[in-house]
Design a protein around this motif. Structure first.
Motif, mmCIF file in Angstrom:
data_model
loop_
_atom_site.group_PDB
_atom_site.id
_atom_site.type_symbol
_atom_site.label_atom_id
_atom_site.label_comp_id
_atom_site.label_asym_id
_atom_site.label_seq_id
_atom_site.Cartn_x
_atom_site.Cartn_y
_atom_site.Cartn_z
ATOM 1 N N MET A 132 16.576 53.745 38.004
ATOM 2 C CA MET A 132 17.795 53.009 37.863
ATOM 3 C C MET A 132 17.993 52.558 36.415
ATOM 4 S SD MET A 132 19.546 50.800 40.393
ATOM 5 C CE MET A 132 20.723 49.606 40.164
ATOM 6 N N ARG A 133 16.917 52.223 35.744
ATOM 7 C CA ARG A 133 16.979 51.812 34.364
ATOM 8 C C ARG A 133 17.447 52.959 33.470
ATOM 9 N NH1 ARG A 133 15.306 48.190 30.803
ATOM 10 N NH2 ARG A 133 14.196 46.424 31.500
ATOM 11 N N ILE A 134 17.070 54.161 33.781
ATOM 12 C CA ILE A 134 17.453 55.336 32.991
ATOM 13 C C ILE A 134 18.967 55.569 33.115
ATOM 14 C CG2 ILE A 134 17.164 57.821 32.781
ATOM 15 C CD1 ILE A 134 14.317 57.436 33.752
ATOM 16 N N ARG A 135 19.496 55.391 34.308
ATOM 17 C CA ARG A 135 20.915 55.598 34.542
ATOM 18 C C ARG A 135 21.758 54.598 33.743
ATOM 19 N NH1 ARG A 135 23.720 56.038 40.424
ATOM 20 N NH2 ARG A 135 25.243 57.521 39.744
ATOM 21 N N ILE A 136 21.410 53.347 33.688
ATOM 22 C CA ILE A 136 22.121 52.320 32.921
ATOM 23 C C ILE A 136 22.038 52.645 31.438
ATOM 24 C CG2 ILE A 136 22.118 49.888 32.250
ATOM 25 C CD1 ILE A 136 21.192 49.245 35.078
ATOM 26 N N ARG A 137 20.907 53.107 31.015
ATOM 27 C CA ARG A 137 20.716 53.427 29.614
ATOM 28 C C ARG A 137 21.623 54.592 29.208
ATOM 29 N NH1 ARG A 137 14.943 54.085 26.717
ATOM 30 N NH2 ARG A 137 15.672 53.113 24.828
ATOM 31 N N LYS A 138 21.797 55.630 30.064
ATOM 32 C CA LYS A 138 22.663 56.764 29.759
ATOM 33 C C LYS A 138 24.118 56.312 29.669
ATOM 34 C CE LYS A 138 19.976 60.580 31.580
ATOM 35 N NZ LYS A 138 19.906 61.637 32.580
ATOM 36 N N ILE A 139 24.547 55.475 30.585
ATOM 37 C CA ILE A 139 25.917 54.970 30.563
ATOM 38 C C ILE A 139 26.123 54.118 29.319
ATOM 39 C CG2 ILE A 139 27.566 53.457 31.728
ATOM 40 C CD1 ILE A 139 26.388 54.417 34.358
ATOM 41 N N GLY A 140 25.155 53.349 28.934
ATOM 42 C CA GLY A 140 25.257 52.516 27.743
ATOM 43 C C GLY A 140 25.396 53.347 26.488
ATOM 44 N N ILE A 141 24.668 54.449 26.378
ATOM 45 C CA ILE A 141 24.748 55.315 25.202
ATOM 46 C C ILE A 141 26.107 56.009 25.149
ATOM 47 C CG2 ILE A 141 23.796 57.403 24.153
ATOM 48 C CD1 ILE A 141 21.062 56.508 25.184
ATOM 49 N N VAL A 142 26.594 56.495 26.297
ATOM 50 C CA VAL A 142 27.900 57.147 26.356
ATOM 51 C C VAL A 142 28.999 56.140 26.023
ATOM 52 C CG1 VAL A 142 29.553 58.284 27.901
ATOM 53 C CG2 VAL A 142 27.157 58.928 27.982
ATOM 54 N N GLY A 143 28.892 54.938 26.580
ATOM 55 C CA GLY A 143 29.886 53.896 26.297
ATOM 56 C C GLY A 143 29.895 53.521 24.835
ATOM 57 N N LEU A 144 28.707 53.423 24.239
ATOM 58 C CA LEU A 144 28.589 53.101 22.818
ATOM 59 C C LEU A 144 29.222 54.212 21.975
ATOM 60 C CD1 LEU A 144 27.471 51.166 20.683
ATOM 61 C CD2 LEU A 144 25.351 52.476 20.748
ATOM 62 N N PHE A 145 29.005 55.459 22.336
ATOM 63 C CA PHE A 145 29.559 56.607 21.617
ATOM 64 C C PHE A 145 31.092 56.614 21.701
ATOM 65 C CE2 PHE A 145 30.829 61.118 21.477
ATOM 66 C CZ PHE A 145 30.406 61.420 20.189
ATOM 67 N N ILE A 146 31.634 56.354 22.898
ATOM 68 C CA ILE A 146 33.092 56.317 23.080
ATOM 69 C C ILE A 146 33.696 55.165 22.282
ATOM 70 C CG2 ILE A 146 34.920 55.885 24.780
ATOM 71 C CD1 ILE A 146 33.241 57.513 26.761
ATOM 72 N N THR A 147 33.062 54.008 22.284
ATOM 73 C CA THR A 147 33.546 52.862 21.523
ATOM 74 C C THR A 147 33.546 53.167 20.032
ATOM 75 O OG1 THR A 147 32.676 51.384 23.229
ATOM 76 C CG2 THR A 147 33.197 50.402 21.094
ATOM 77 N N ALA A 148 32.497 53.826 19.539
ATOM 78 C CA ALA A 148 32.413 54.184 18.124
ATOM 79 C C ALA A 148 33.526 55.162 17.742
ATOM 80 C CB ALA A 148 31.043 54.782 17.817
ATOM 81 N N LEU A 149 33.801 56.134 18.602
ATOM 82 C CA LEU A 149 34.887 57.081 18.336
ATOM 83 C C LEU A 149 36.233 56.370 18.306
ATOM 84 C CD1 LEU A 149 34.028 60.293 20.398
ATOM 85 C CD2 LEU A 149 34.169 60.063 17.933
ATOM 86 N N PHE A 150 36.450 55.440 19.207
ATOM 87 C CA PHE A 150 37.697 54.688 19.255
ATOM 88 C C PHE A 150 37.888 53.881 17.972
ATOM 89 C CE2 PHE A 150 40.103 50.873 20.537
ATOM 90 C CZ PHE A 150 41.282 51.491 20.942
ATOM 91 N N ILE A 151 36.858 53.196 17.534
ATOM 92 C CA ILE A 151 36.932 52.389 16.301
ATOM 93 C C ILE A 151 37.174 53.288 15.095
ATOM 94 C CG2 ILE A 151 35.582 50.910 14.743
ATOM 95 C CD1 ILE A 151 34.334 49.671 17.293
ATOM 96 N N PHE A 152 36.498 54.447 15.047
ATOM 97 C CA PHE A 152 36.694 55.394 13.960
ATOM 98 C C PHE A 152 38.144 55.892 13.931
ATOM 99 C CE2 PHE A 152 36.587 59.789 12.310
ATOM 100 C CZ PHE A 152 36.157 59.511 11.018
ATOM 101 N N GLY A 153 38.728 56.139 15.099
ATOM 102 C CA GLY A 153 40.119 56.586 15.183
ATOM 103 C C GLY A 153 41.084 55.537 14.664
ATOM 104 N N ILE A 154 40.845 54.281 15.000
ATOM 105 C CA ILE A 154 41.703 53.191 14.524
ATOM 106 C C ILE A 154 41.604 53.065 13.007
ATOM 107 C CG2 ILE A 154 41.979 50.670 14.513
ATOM 108 C CD1 ILE A 154 41.298 50.716 17.498
ATOM 109 N N ILE A 155 40.407 53.167 12.461
ATOM 110 C CA ILE A 155 40.220 53.074 11.004
ATOM 111 C C ILE A 155 40.940 54.233 10.311
ATOM 112 C CG2 ILE A 155 38.496 53.240 9.160
ATOM 113 C CD1 ILE A 155 36.582 51.700 11.043
ATOM 114 N N LEU A 156 40.832 55.428 10.864
ATOM 115 C CA LEU A 156 41.481 56.601 10.288
ATOM 116 C C LEU A 156 43.009 56.454 10.341
ATOM 117 C CD1 LEU A 156 40.781 59.350 9.066
ATOM 118 C CD2 LEU A 156 40.949 60.318 11.337
ATOM 119 N N PHE A 157 43.543 55.945 11.431
ATOM 120 C CA PHE A 157 44.983 55.736 11.571
ATOM 121 C C PHE A 157 45.477 54.719 10.547
ATOM 122 C CE2 PHE A 157 48.547 53.409 13.516
ATOM 123 C CZ PHE A 157 49.452 54.445 13.643
#
Length: 147
Positions: free
Chosen positions: A1-26
């Motif tokens: 169960m700990r592994i599953r939360i960790r995978k979602i956390g990494i994916v969520g962190l990656f999506i958040t970073a892409l979103f912030i990068f897009g706003i900065i670029l805009f």
């Protein structure tokens, strides 16, 4: 169960970073002036003036304007197919088998019909025209011949 939360956390962190990068670029694009000009203004023209001037000279702006023509009594003005005429003064009758189309009233003026002043006439055939019963002043757009 700990592994599953960790995978979602990494994916969520990656999506958040892409979103912030897009706003900065805009925001960087806005500050660089990509969206600062009004459409159609001198900063963002729809077409350039030099292009417009060139195209107008190629098309021959004189052919697209009306020319004033005087037709003597008893003479005939014959317009080519597609020409337009506005009778400004005088009296006359329609000639030609196709007649003239009165675009002002939406009627076909057959051969022998008296013209109406200040109406726009369209020549459907090269044999169409007006015989002057008195001196006519006609504004013509397109090619014509006086006989």
């Amino acid at each position: 169960m700990r592994i599953r939360i960790r995978k979602i956390g990494i994916v969520g962190l990656f999506i958040t970073a892409l979103f912030i990068f897009g706003i900065i670029l805009f925001q960087a694009g806005l500050k660089a002036g990509a969206a600062s000009s009004q459409p159609g203004s001198s900063g963002d023209p729809l077409i350039t003036k030099s292009y417009l001037d060139q195209r107008l000279s190629e098309l021959g702006a004189e052919k697209n304007s009306y020319g004033k023509v005087t037709v003597a009594k008893g003479k005939t003005i014959t317009a080519v197919a597609g020409a337009e005429m506005i009778v400004y003064s005088g009296n006359g009758t329609v000639i030609g088998t196709a007649g003239l189309l009165n675009l002002s009233s939406g009627q076909v003026f057959q051969k022998g019909t008296s013209i109406v002043l200040y109406n726009l006439y369209f020549s459907p055939a090269s044999s169409s025209g007006i015989t002057a019963a008195s001196e006519l002043t006609v504004f013509v757009r397109g090619d014509y011949q006086i006989k």
